[in-house]
Write an enzyme that holds these catalytic residues in place. Structure first.
Site, PDB file in Angstrom:
ATOM      1  N   GLY A 224      56.927  44.108  30.659  1.00  0.00           N
ATOM      2  CA  GLY A 224      55.729  44.712  30.083  1.00  0.00           C
ATOM      3  C   GLY A 224      55.964  45.051  28.621  1.00  0.00           C
ATOM      4  N   SER A 225      55.320  46.111  28.173  1.00  0.00           N
ATOM      5  CA  SER A 225      55.387  46.439  26.747  1.00  0.00           C
ATOM      6  C   SER A 225      56.690  47.161  26.386  1.00  0.00           C
ATOM      7  CB  SER A 225      54.197  47.335  26.386  1.00  0.00           C
ATOM      8  OG  SER A 225      54.324  48.568  27.055  1.00  0.00           O
ATOM      9  N   GLY A 229      58.761  49.961  28.506  1.00  0.00           N
ATOM     10  CA  GLY A 229      60.157  49.579  28.767  1.00  0.00           C
ATOM     11  C   GLY A 229      61.116  50.704  28.412  1.00  0.00           C
ATOM     12  N   GLU A 246      62.198  43.206  30.481  1.00  0.00           N
ATOM     13  CA  GLU A 246      61.697  42.079  29.678  1.00  0.00           C
ATOM     14  C   GLU A 246      60.482  42.602  28.940  1.00  0.00           C
ATOM     15  OE1 GLU A 246      63.019  39.369  28.987  1.00  0.00           O
ATOM     16  OE2 GLU A 246      64.537  39.293  30.568  1.00  0.00           O
ATOM     17  N   GLN A 327      42.174  44.455  25.011  1.00  0.00           N
ATOM     18  CA  GLN A 327      43.051  43.448  24.409  1.00  0.00           C
ATOM     19  C   GLN A 327      42.281  42.646  23.349  1.00  0.00           C
ATOM     20  OE1 GLN A 327      46.500  43.050  25.108  1.00  0.00           O
ATOM     21  NE2 GLN A 327      46.361  41.729  23.300  1.00  0.00           N
ATOM     22  N   GLU A 379      53.960  42.416  17.813  1.00  0.00           N
ATOM     23  CA  GLU A 379      53.439  41.492  18.826  1.00  0.00           C
ATOM     24  C   GLU A 379      51.943  41.723  18.993  1.00  0.00           C
ATOM     25  OE1 GLU A 379      54.523  41.926  23.041  1.00  0.00           O
ATOM     26  OE2 GLU A 379      54.960  39.782  23.021  1.00  0.00           O
TER      27      GLU A 379
HETATM   28  P1  ADP Z   1      50.889  45.584  28.972  1.00  0.00           P
HETATM   29  O1  ADP Z   1      49.724  46.158  29.729  1.00  0.00           O
HETATM   30  O2  ADP Z   1      50.691  45.564  27.510  1.00  0.00           O
HETATM   31  O3  ADP Z   1      51.438  44.352  29.568  1.00  0.00           O
HETATM   32  P2  ADP Z   1      52.381  47.888  29.901  1.00  0.00           P
HETATM   33  O4  ADP Z   1      53.799  48.224  29.608  1.00  0.00           O
HETATM   34  O5  ADP Z   1      51.351  48.932  29.627  1.00  0.00           O
HETATM   35  O6  ADP Z   1      52.120  46.573  29.119  1.00  0.00           O
HETATM   36  O7  ADP Z   1      52.220  47.461  31.415  1.00  0.00           O
HETATM   37  C1  ADP Z   1      53.200  46.789  32.160  1.00  0.00           C
HETATM   38  C2  ADP Z   1      53.331  47.452  33.531  1.00  0.00           C
HETATM   39  O8  ADP Z   1      53.853  48.766  33.353  1.00  0.00           O
HETATM   40  C3  ADP Z   1      52.002  47.609  34.279  1.00  0.00           C
HETATM   41  O9  ADP Z   1      52.196  47.388  35.659  1.00  0.00           O
HETATM   42  C4  ADP Z   1      51.646  49.043  33.989  1.00  0.00           C
HETATM   43  O10 ADP Z   1      50.776  49.598  34.944  1.00  0.00           O
HETATM   44  C5  ADP Z   1      53.020  49.696  34.025  1.00  0.00           C
HETATM   45  N1  ADP Z   1      53.082  51.007  33.368  1.00  0.00           N
HETATM   46  C6  ADP Z   1      52.321  51.476  32.350  1.00  0.00           C
HETATM   47  N2  ADP Z   1      52.661  52.749  32.029  1.00  0.00           N
HETATM   48  C7  ADP Z   1      53.668  53.111  32.860  1.00  0.00           C
HETATM   49  C8  ADP Z   1      54.461  54.303  33.036  1.00  0.00           C
HETATM   50  N3  ADP Z   1      54.281  55.400  32.310  1.00  0.00           N
HETATM   51  N4  ADP Z   1      55.419  54.280  33.980  1.00  0.00           N
HETATM   52  C9  ADP Z   1      55.651  53.194  34.726  1.00  0.00           C
HETATM   53  N5  ADP Z   1      54.919  52.049  34.632  1.00  0.00           N
HETATM   54  C10 ADP Z   1      53.948  52.002  33.714  1.00  0.00           C
END
Ligand code: ADP
Length: 478
Positions: A224-225, A229, A246, A327, A379
């Site tokens: 994810g982001s 991360g 990742e 987005q 990004e």
């Molecule tokens: P994007 O949406 O830009 O891909 P995110 O990092 O927000 O990136 O999302 C990737 C995953 O992480 C998703 O499943 C999202 O729900 C989850 N996520 C977002 N915030 C949290 C958090 N505070 N703790 C754990 N997981 C999270």
């Protein structure tokens, strides 16, 4: 509409649901999907913990059979699942079906890995002692996935986790619960014992956070982001758990004077804009030497004019919509930022209207960009790319590596010398020569360096590094 529920301890549960919306047609509701709360997450973790002793000691043939069965069903339903994927995420039907096939191949690969797990026997430095090195399951694995590969990323985390004897709590991205639910349903019916695989859909800040905060999650794999991360990393350090991240990319694609122009243009078009630019391996920095620069920009712009942006499910569509409204707003903000910074928008960047109401954006190309601009450093995660003009190969390599990220890196050249030098010196986890930076095999390692990744690689045999832990056993020979 029926509610697709969470799977906790082998039971489908949950009545609080949200709508899954099609980004190609916002009047189309893909389905209703349950939202878990923190108590559901705790119940799922407890179920996974209870199921671990038996599952980690289960026979390799049982695990092999379940993963094979899942692979067979995914392959048999590839059209239907690919369609579901395109409908909820917005990539084209061909891309949706291709990704579904890849998920089936991943389950097949890890079914085979169940039968290939081996250890080592090594003589001790002390006489009469034997040393054996074995691999064991880690425990309860938390899996958090993003929306851009709704079936492949869950597959490449769930398949090795189960193959090596771990139990799983899986939280997919909120925007794409459909494919996640489908593969959990397939694995459940394939015969997984209760509690081995648990599905908790819902918000990151609630469901994901509850997973991070639990001392009973022994390993966490996240895609994810960068911001999230970091949260995963901090919480994992707190609980002394294994973790793997990742995250983003700002992948360069270098085009040298001696490149085959057609190869360079097609690879750039693919890496920058296909899948709506929403791949962490997409190249958003096209670094072009001055001798080919003008010809390259003219040919790429010409090619972009013929690309069909439309409803993901429509025949002939080459690029689908952006995944959602926020987005799309972010992509369009970056187009404005690029203009303000002094880059020249030579094509696209405007919102498009199509027959169905969706988040359509004309892929955007900037020229006259520098590597210091925000559009070159941050990004964007959309169909927005910029061309950076450089003098020669040496400057191209320096610019390519001048980024906080390091996932994928590509070059178009007919020079063996430059290709070889680039492969050795690109600061990235994956390097492509005369190929797009995106589009990877499922049986070899995937991952990056620097700000892009942390921990062992995913996929292929290398996945064992994360999903197992090593034990060194000493025995007196007598
Ligand atoms: P994007 O949406 O830009 O891909 P995110 O990092 O927000 O990136 O999302 C990737 C995953 O992480 C998703 O499943 C999202 O729900 C989850 N996520 C977002 N915030 C949290 C958090 N505070 N703790 C754990 N997981 C999270």
């Amino acid at each position: 509409m029926t509610i697709h529920q969470n799977l906790i301890g082998g039971t489908w549960t949950g009545s609080n649901a949200i709508e899954n919306i099609n980004p190609s047609d916002t009047s189309d509701i893909v389905g209703l999907y349950a939202r878990a709360d923190a108590a559901d997450v705790q119940a799922a973790i407890a179920a996974a913990k209870a199921a671990f002793p038996a599952w980690s000691r289960s026979g390799i043939l049982e695990r092999h059979a379940i993963l094979r069965k899942a692979s067979d069903e995914i392959m048999a339903r590839k059209e239907e699942l690919g369609r579901l994927l395109s409908r909820e995420e917005g990539k084209t039907l061909a891309e949706g079906i291709g990704e579904t096939i890849r998920a089936g191949q991943i389950f097949d690969f890890f079914a085979g890995e169940c039968l290939r797990l081996a250890g080592e026997t090594i003589p001790s430095v002390r006489p009469n002692i034997g040393v054996e090195i074995t691999r064991e399951a880690v425990g309860v694995v938390g899996i958090i996935t993003p929306w851009n590969f709704p079936i492949a990323i869950p597959a490449w985390k769930i398949a090795p986790a189960l193959a090596y004897g771990n139990t799983v709590v899986f939280k997919p991205a909120e925007l794409v619960p459909g494919c996640a639910w489908a593969i959990v349903d397939i694995l459940h019916r394939a015969g997984l014992p209760a509690g081995v695989l648990n599905l908790v859909m819902g918000k990151g800040s609630v469901v994901g956070q509850a997973m991070l905060d639990s001392p009973d999650v022994n390993a966490m794999t996240f895609t994810g982001s960068t911001g999230t991360g970091k949260r995963v990393a901090m919480a994992s350090i707190e609980h002394n758990r294994k973790y793997q991240l990742e995250m983003g990319g700002k992948n360069p694609f270098v085009v040298l004077d001696d490149a085959d122009l057609n190869v360079a243009v097609e690879a750039s078009l693919n890496s920058a804009f296909f899948s709506t630019g929403q791949r962490c391996t997409a190249s958003s920095r096209l670094i072009v030497t001055e001798g080919i620069h003008d010809r390259f920009v003219a040919a790429l712009t010409e090619r972009m004019k013929s690309v069909v942006v439309d409803n993901a499910l429509k025949a002939g569509t080459q690029i689908g919509p952006v995944v959602d409204a926020s987005q799309l707003a972010q992509d369009m903000d970056y187009v404005e930022i690029g203009k303000r910074e002094g880059a020249k928008l030579v094509f696209g960047g405007e919102r498009l209207n199509r027959e169905t109401e969706g988040f359509y954006l004309q892929p955007a190309l900037f020229t006259e960009a520098t590597n210091q601009m925000r559009i070159s450093r941050e990004e964007i995660f959309g169909p927005v790319a910029s061309v950076i003009r450089v003098k020669d190969y040496e400057e191209a390599l320096a610019v390519a590596n001048d980024t906080p990220f390091g996932l994928s890196s590509g070059i178009a050249t007919t020079s063996l010398k430059h290709a070889t030098h680039f492969k050795r010196n690109a600061e990235a986890g994956m390097v492509m020569v005369n190929l797009p930076t995106a589009g990877v095999d499922f049986h070899v390692p995937f991952g990056g360096r620097k700000g892009s990744s942390f921990g062992p690689r995913e996929q292929g045999r290398y996945a064992a590094e994360f999903f197992t832990t090593v034990k060194t056993q000493y025995t007196l020979a007598g």
